[in-house]
Scaffold this motif. Structure first.
Motif, PDB file in Angstrom:
ATOM      1  N   ILE A 186       0.930  -1.335  -0.115  1.00 47.32           N
ATOM      2  CA  ILE A 186       0.081  -0.010   0.083  1.00 47.32           C
ATOM      3  C   ILE A 186       0.735   1.268   0.042  1.00 47.32           C
ATOM      4  O   ILE A 186       0.644   2.192  -0.829  1.00 47.32           O
ATOM      5  CB  ILE A 186      -0.816   0.106   1.235  1.00 47.32           C
ATOM      6  CG1 ILE A 186      -1.943  -1.173   0.986  1.00 47.32           C
ATOM      7  CG2 ILE A 186      -1.709   1.296   1.249  1.00 47.32           C
ATOM      8  CD1 ILE A 186      -2.806  -1.447   2.311  1.00 47.32           C
ATOM      9  N   LYS A 187       1.858   1.203   0.570  1.00 48.35           N
ATOM     10  CA  LYS A 187       2.870   2.324   0.752  1.00 48.35           C
ATOM     11  C   LYS A 187       3.412   2.707  -0.501  1.00 48.35           C
ATOM     12  O   LYS A 187       3.860   3.775  -0.852  1.00 48.35           O
ATOM     13  CB  LYS A 187       3.947   2.221   1.973  1.00 48.35           C
ATOM     14  CG  LYS A 187       3.280   2.407   3.541  1.00 48.35           C
ATOM     15  CD  LYS A 187       4.234   1.966   4.432  1.00 48.35           C
ATOM     16  CE  LYS A 187       3.646   2.113   5.680  1.00 48.35           C
ATOM     17  NZ  LYS A 187       3.088   3.515   6.008  1.00 48.35           N
ATOM     18  N   GLN A 188       3.869   1.523  -1.181  1.00 51.55           N
ATOM     19  CA  GLN A 188       4.574   1.667  -2.547  1.00 51.55           C
ATOM     20  C   GLN A 188       3.561   2.200  -3.560  1.00 51.55           C
ATOM     21  O   GLN A 188       3.856   3.344  -4.127  1.00 51.55           O
ATOM     22  CB  GLN A 188       4.703   0.187  -3.031  1.00 51.55           C
ATOM     23  CG  GLN A 188       5.952  -0.170  -2.618  1.00 51.55           C
ATOM     24  CD  GLN A 188       6.317  -1.615  -3.463  1.00 51.55           C
ATOM     25  OE1 GLN A 188       6.457  -1.514  -4.592  1.00 51.55           O
ATOM     26  NE2 GLN A 188       6.777  -2.449  -2.499  1.00 51.55           N
ATOM     27  N   TYR A 189       2.280   1.985  -3.504  1.00 50.91           N
ATOM     28  CA  TYR A 189       1.340   2.659  -4.372  1.00 50.91           C
ATOM     29  C   TYR A 189       1.000   4.062  -3.814  1.00 50.91           C
ATOM     30  O   TYR A 189       0.756   4.975  -4.776  1.00 50.91           O
ATOM     31  CB  TYR A 189       0.022   1.875  -4.339  1.00 50.91           C
ATOM     32  CG  TYR A 189      -0.153   0.721  -5.230  1.00 50.91           C
ATOM     33  CD1 TYR A 189      -0.153   1.181  -6.628  1.00 50.91           C
ATOM     34  CD2 TYR A 189       0.163  -0.542  -5.129  1.00 50.91           C
ATOM     35  CE1 TYR A 189      -0.073  -0.046  -7.633  1.00 50.91           C
ATOM     36  CE2 TYR A 189       0.213  -1.561  -5.832  1.00 50.91           C
ATOM     37  CZ  TYR A 189      -0.217  -1.298  -7.131  1.00 50.91           C
ATOM     38  OH  TYR A 189      -0.163  -2.287  -8.239  1.00 50.91           O
ATOM     39  N   GLU A 190       1.045   4.301  -2.519  1.00 49.39           N
ATOM     40  CA  GLU A 190       0.868   5.685  -2.039  1.00 49.39           C
ATOM     41  C   GLU A 190       2.116   6.744  -2.605  1.00 49.39           C
ATOM     42  O   GLU A 190       1.765   8.039  -3.018  1.00 49.39           O
ATOM     43  CB  GLU A 190       0.920   5.965  -0.573  1.00 49.39           C
ATOM     44  CG  GLU A 190      -0.280   5.416   0.176  1.00 49.39           C
ATOM     45  CD  GLU A 190      -0.163   5.297   1.731  1.00 49.39           C
ATOM     46  OE1 GLU A 190       0.978   5.137   2.269  1.00 49.39           O
ATOM     47  OE2 GLU A 190      -1.165   5.352   2.471  1.00 49.39           O
ATOM     48  N   LYS A 191       3.440   6.147  -2.869  1.00 49.25           N
ATOM     49  CA  LYS A 191       4.462   7.006  -3.458  1.00 49.25           C
ATOM     50  C   LYS A 191       3.912   7.417  -4.698  1.00 49.25           C
ATOM     51  O   LYS A 191       4.489   8.746  -5.111  1.00 49.25           O
ATOM     52  CB  LYS A 191       5.426   6.191  -3.347  1.00 49.25           C
ATOM     53  CG  LYS A 191       5.953   6.010  -1.859  1.00 49.25           C
ATOM     54  CD  LYS A 191       7.437   5.198  -2.007  1.00 49.25           C
ATOM     55  CE  LYS A 191       7.901   4.785  -0.574  1.00 49.25           C
ATOM     56  NZ  LYS A 191       8.991   3.919  -0.725  1.00 49.25           N
TER      57      LYS A 191
END
Length: 219
Positions: A186-191
């Motif tokens: 999820i954090k990867q996509y947030e970036k």
């Protein structure tokens, strides 16, 4: 071993999806959140209001686990009970097959909610390798909810669901797997600005009102 049932993923992209990728790529929204965050409930409401098809990675795996003659039913059962993530070759093959069947029956059904996937780095890598250029991931719909609320919801659901993993021991393992493996995705996509976060601790209708606002804005 997995190849005997599903074949090499890179060699088995269905011809239908190949044809459709030249005409209209399937549009995908990944739906993520902890166990009990309400992903399935909200996906059902989205399907009622929009022209989306809901594909639950977990449901597809459970169906395969219970399918008579499935060579990997026991393997899937063990992974689910232990709260572990099933090998990506199995999950992507089941998702791809479901997408192919849906679009074969109705070519207007090109929008998919993929619920509970990708759950870890291996899932994401497998998707990017096998589906890159063949499906358009619009964004991640993230249902954010506290661990305690998730566990309590699942325990309540377990009273009638019949699911073997709706018990406190399995849930604690699933929560840890989610925190360690899925949250980083999820954090990867947030970036990349591709996460739409919803406060999932509220009532079903309150959560759906926010979901609807997001989908209407993204349309």
């Amino acid at each position: 071993m997995l190849g005997r049932l599903f074949g090499n993923a890179s060699q088995r992209v269905p011809s239908f999806l190949k044809r459709m990728s030249l005409i209209m790529k399937p549009k995908v929204i990944f739906v993520l959140g902890g166990p009990g965050a309400g992903k399935g409930t909200q996906c059902s409401k989205i399907v009622e209001a929009y022209n989306y098809t809901h594909l639950s990675a977990g449901d597809l795996l459970r169906e395969e686990r219970g399918r008579a003659g499935s060579e990997y039913g026991q393997l899937i059962d063990t992974y689910i009970k232990e709260g572990k993530i099933v090998p990506v070759e199995i999950t992507i093959s089941l998702l791809r097959k479901a997408m192919e069947e849906t679009m074969t029956k109705d070519e207007t059904k090109s929008c998919f909610l993929i619920d509970g996937f990708p759950r870890n780095e291996d899932n994401l890598h497998g998707w990017n390798k096998d589906m890159d250029g063949k499906a358009d991931v619009k964004f991640v719909l993230f249902f954010d909810c506290s661990n305690e609320v998730c566990i309590n919801r699942c325990l309540e659901r377990g009273k009638s669901s019949g699911r073997t993993d709706d018990n406190r021991e399995s849930l604690q393992k699933r929560i840890q797997t989610y925190l360690q493996s899925t949250r980083p995705i999820i954090k990867q996509y947030e970036k990349h600005g591709k996460v739409r976060t919803v406060d999932a601790s509220r009532t079903v209708d309150e959560v759906f009102a926010e979901v609807k606002a997001i989908l209407d804005k993204e349309a």
